[in-house]
Design an enzyme around this catalytic site. Structure first.
Site, PDB file in Angstrom:
ATOM      1  N   SER A 129     -19.994 -16.096 -28.813  1.00  0.00           N
ATOM      2  CA  SER A 129     -20.087 -16.566 -30.204  1.00  0.00           C
ATOM      3  C   SER A 129     -21.000 -15.623 -30.967  1.00  0.00           C
ATOM      4  O   SER A 129     -21.827 -14.927 -30.371  1.00  0.00           O
ATOM      5  CB  SER A 129     -20.687 -17.971 -30.215  1.00  0.00           C
ATOM      6  N   TYR A 142     -27.531 -24.192 -27.807  1.00  0.00           N
ATOM      7  CA  TYR A 142     -26.235 -23.506 -27.850  1.00  0.00           C
ATOM      8  C   TYR A 142     -26.426 -21.989 -27.946  1.00  0.00           C
ATOM      9  O   TYR A 142     -25.800 -21.219 -27.212  1.00  0.00           O
ATOM     10  CB  TYR A 142     -25.420 -24.022 -29.045  1.00  0.00           C
TER      11      TYR A 142
HETATM   12  P1  NDP Z   1     -12.929 -27.412 -28.454  1.00  0.00           P
HETATM   13  O1  NDP Z   1     -13.913 -28.525 -28.366  1.00  0.00           O
HETATM   14  O2  NDP Z   1     -11.836 -27.518 -29.427  1.00  0.00           O
HETATM   15  O3  NDP Z   1     -12.374 -27.092 -27.012  1.00  0.00           O
HETATM   16  C1  NDP Z   1     -13.266 -27.032 -25.935  1.00  0.00           C
HETATM   17  C2  NDP Z   1     -12.490 -26.684 -24.697  1.00  0.00           C
HETATM   18  O4  NDP Z   1     -13.376 -26.578 -23.594  1.00  0.00           O
HETATM   19  C3  NDP Z   1     -11.471 -27.742 -24.359  1.00  0.00           C
HETATM   20  O5  NDP Z   1     -10.335 -27.104 -23.888  1.00  0.00           O
HETATM   21  C4  NDP Z   1     -12.156 -28.544 -23.266  1.00  0.00           C
HETATM   22  O6  NDP Z   1     -11.195 -29.128 -22.406  1.00  0.00           O
HETATM   23  C5  NDP Z   1     -12.927 -27.443 -22.558  1.00  0.00           C
HETATM   24  N1  NDP Z   1     -14.095 -27.956 -21.834  1.00  0.00           N
HETATM   25  C6  NDP Z   1     -15.243 -28.451 -22.337  1.00  0.00           C
HETATM   26  N2  NDP Z   1     -16.067 -28.835 -21.347  1.00  0.00           N
HETATM   27  C7  NDP Z   1     -15.419 -28.570 -20.187  1.00  0.00           C
HETATM   28  C8  NDP Z   1     -15.727 -28.749 -18.817  1.00  0.00           C
HETATM   29  N3  NDP Z   1     -16.895 -29.278 -18.416  1.00  0.00           N
HETATM   30  N4  NDP Z   1     -14.826 -28.352 -17.897  1.00  0.00           N
HETATM   31  C9  NDP Z   1     -13.642 -27.832 -18.276  1.00  0.00           C
HETATM   32  N5  NDP Z   1     -13.278 -27.640 -19.558  1.00  0.00           N
HETATM   33  C10 NDP Z   1     -14.160 -28.014 -20.496  1.00  0.00           C
HETATM   34  O7  NDP Z   1     -13.841 -26.118 -28.753  1.00  0.00           O
HETATM   35  P2  NDP Z   1     -13.481 -24.685 -29.332  1.00  0.00           P
HETATM   36  O8  NDP Z   1     -12.073 -24.347 -29.085  1.00  0.00           O
HETATM   37  O9  NDP Z   1     -14.032 -24.641 -30.702  1.00  0.00           O
HETATM   38  O10 NDP Z   1     -14.437 -23.781 -28.415  1.00  0.00           O
HETATM   39  C11 NDP Z   1     -13.956 -23.032 -27.317  1.00  0.00           C
HETATM   40  C12 NDP Z   1     -15.005 -21.978 -26.978  1.00  0.00           C
HETATM   41  O11 NDP Z   1     -15.202 -21.120 -28.092  1.00  0.00           O
HETATM   42  C13 NDP Z   1     -16.369 -22.565 -26.633  1.00  0.00           C
HETATM   43  O12 NDP Z   1     -16.956 -21.821 -25.597  1.00  0.00           O
HETATM   44  C14 NDP Z   1     -17.149 -22.369 -27.923  1.00  0.00           C
HETATM   45  O13 NDP Z   1     -18.536 -22.287 -27.705  1.00  0.00           O
HETATM   46  C15 NDP Z   1     -16.577 -21.048 -28.406  1.00  0.00           C
HETATM   47  N6  NDP Z   1     -16.742 -20.802 -29.833  1.00  0.00           N
HETATM   48  C16 NDP Z   1     -16.214 -21.657 -30.771  1.00  0.00           C
HETATM   49  C17 NDP Z   1     -16.375 -21.385 -32.109  1.00  0.00           C
HETATM   50  C18 NDP Z   1     -15.804 -22.283 -33.167  1.00  0.00           C
HETATM   51  O14 NDP Z   1     -16.206 -22.104 -34.346  1.00  0.00           O
HETATM   52  N7  NDP Z   1     -14.874 -23.170 -32.895  1.00  0.00           N
HETATM   53  C19 NDP Z   1     -17.123 -20.210 -32.578  1.00  0.00           C
HETATM   54  C20 NDP Z   1     -17.633 -19.390 -31.517  1.00  0.00           C
HETATM   55  C21 NDP Z   1     -17.437 -19.671 -30.202  1.00  0.00           C
HETATM   56  P3  NDP Z   1     -11.350 -30.586 -21.753  1.00  0.00           P
HETATM   57  O15 NDP Z   1     -12.161 -31.409 -22.689  1.00  0.00           O
HETATM   58  O16 NDP Z   1      -9.968 -31.071 -21.572  1.00  0.00           O
HETATM   59  O17 NDP Z   1     -12.049 -30.353 -20.446  1.00  0.00           O
END
Ligand code: NDP
Length: 247
Positions: A129, A142
């Site tokens: 990020s 974070y």
């Molecule tokens: P979402 O909340 O939309 O998606 C999160 C994803 O992570 C889901 O697929 C969820 O699947 C999975 N996840 C979370 N915890 C676990 C776990 N313990 N085990 C397995 N899977 C897990 O978030 P985003 O798409 O926004 O974020 C995705 C990545 O991008 C993250 O690392 C975030 O920090 C990063 N990011 C996001 C930004 C944004 O503005 N959106 C900006 C910069 C970075 P499930 O719940 O089914 O397990």
């Protein structure tokens, strides 16, 4: 036409991860998604495996799906993660453990397992990020997890380069996923009243291109980084931020 390449995407069921999954399917990869919930997307080249990224054992099981089904893995993407704003006086052990174990330890276990399975030419991609490049208020946990992820990326690039494995990170800025919108609703976040309006305003005042990137644009960068076209690129943490933080 399937290109016989295999990518693992943690959290590839929704948000940015789903964008990555779709981009690799479009590039004719076999995609193995590891998450706690099944993706709604159905595709003949998509396989789901229940995974909690906090558990090393789950990464082993996830990788084994690729090895058993296709005989190899070409790219491992540590995308699963979450953000939650909290001031330092509201951070307790449970909160800190959860965010660091998911965002940072999850990437450690994924990288460790991938390092034993990837061949020369393979790569690891960490979804970091802009928060891994600069600090922000009420966001220390974070931000620390993402700075850590960039440190992991740089170190493993040096460590695994001799085996022909490249390690890179991409650093997106705000992308309006369900996860981000939920996190922005916290009273400690910069946008609790109206997250969508906050993102619009942020785009106008912070982005060189006057917009935010899309999940698809993150996915396409990952496809590029996994490809031979990126064969000289390793140890980089690449901002995908429409010019919010020029470096
Ligand atoms: P979402 O909340 O939309 O998606 C999160 C994803 O992570 C889901 O697929 C969820 O699947 C999975 N996840 C979370 N915890 C676990 C776990 N313990 N085990 C397995 N899977 C897990 O978030 P985003 O798409 O926004 O974020 C995705 C990545 O991008 C993250 O690392 C975030 O920090 C990063 N990011 C996001 C930004 C944004 O503005 N959106 C900006 C910069 C970075 P499930 O719940 O089914 O397990």
């Amino acid at each position: 036409m399937n290109n016989n390449k295999v990518v693992v995407v943690t959290g590839g069921n929704r948000g940015i991860g789903l964008g990555i999954t779709k981009s690799f399917l479009q590039a004719n990869y076999n995609v193995i998604v590891g998450a706690r919930n099944k993706p709604e997307l159905d595709h003949q080249n998509l396989t789901f495996q229940y995974t909690d990224v906090k558990e090393e054992e789950d990464h082993i099981k996830l990788s084994n799906v690729g090895i058993e089904k296709y005989g190899k893995i070409d790219c491992y993407i540590n995308n699963a993660g979450f953000s939650e704003w909290r001031p330092i006086d509201q951070i307790d052990d449970q909160f800190l453990t959860n965010i660091l174990d998911t965002n940072l330890k999850g990437a450690f276990w994924g990288s460790k397992v991938a390092s034993t399975l990837l061949d020369k030419g393979g790569s690891i991609i960490n979804i970091s990020s802009i928060a891994g490049k600069r600090g922000s208020s009420n966001n220390s946990a974070y931000v620390a997890s993402k700075f850590g992820m960039n440190g992991l990326t740089q170190s493993l690039a040096k460590e695994l380069g001799k085996s022909g494995i490249r390690v890179n990170a991409v650093c997106p800025v705000l992308i309006s996923t369900d996860g981000l919108i939920e996190a922005l609703k916290s009273p400690y976040a910069p946008a609790s009243e109206n997250p969508e309006e906050f993102i619009k305003e942020f785009s106008k005042t912070n982005s060189a291109l006057l917009r935010m990137p899309t999940e698809d644009e993150i996915g396409k960068m990952c496809v590029f980084l996994a490809s031979d076209n990126a064969s000289a690129i390793t140890g980089q943490c690449i901002n995908i931020d429409c010019g919010v933080l020029p470096q």
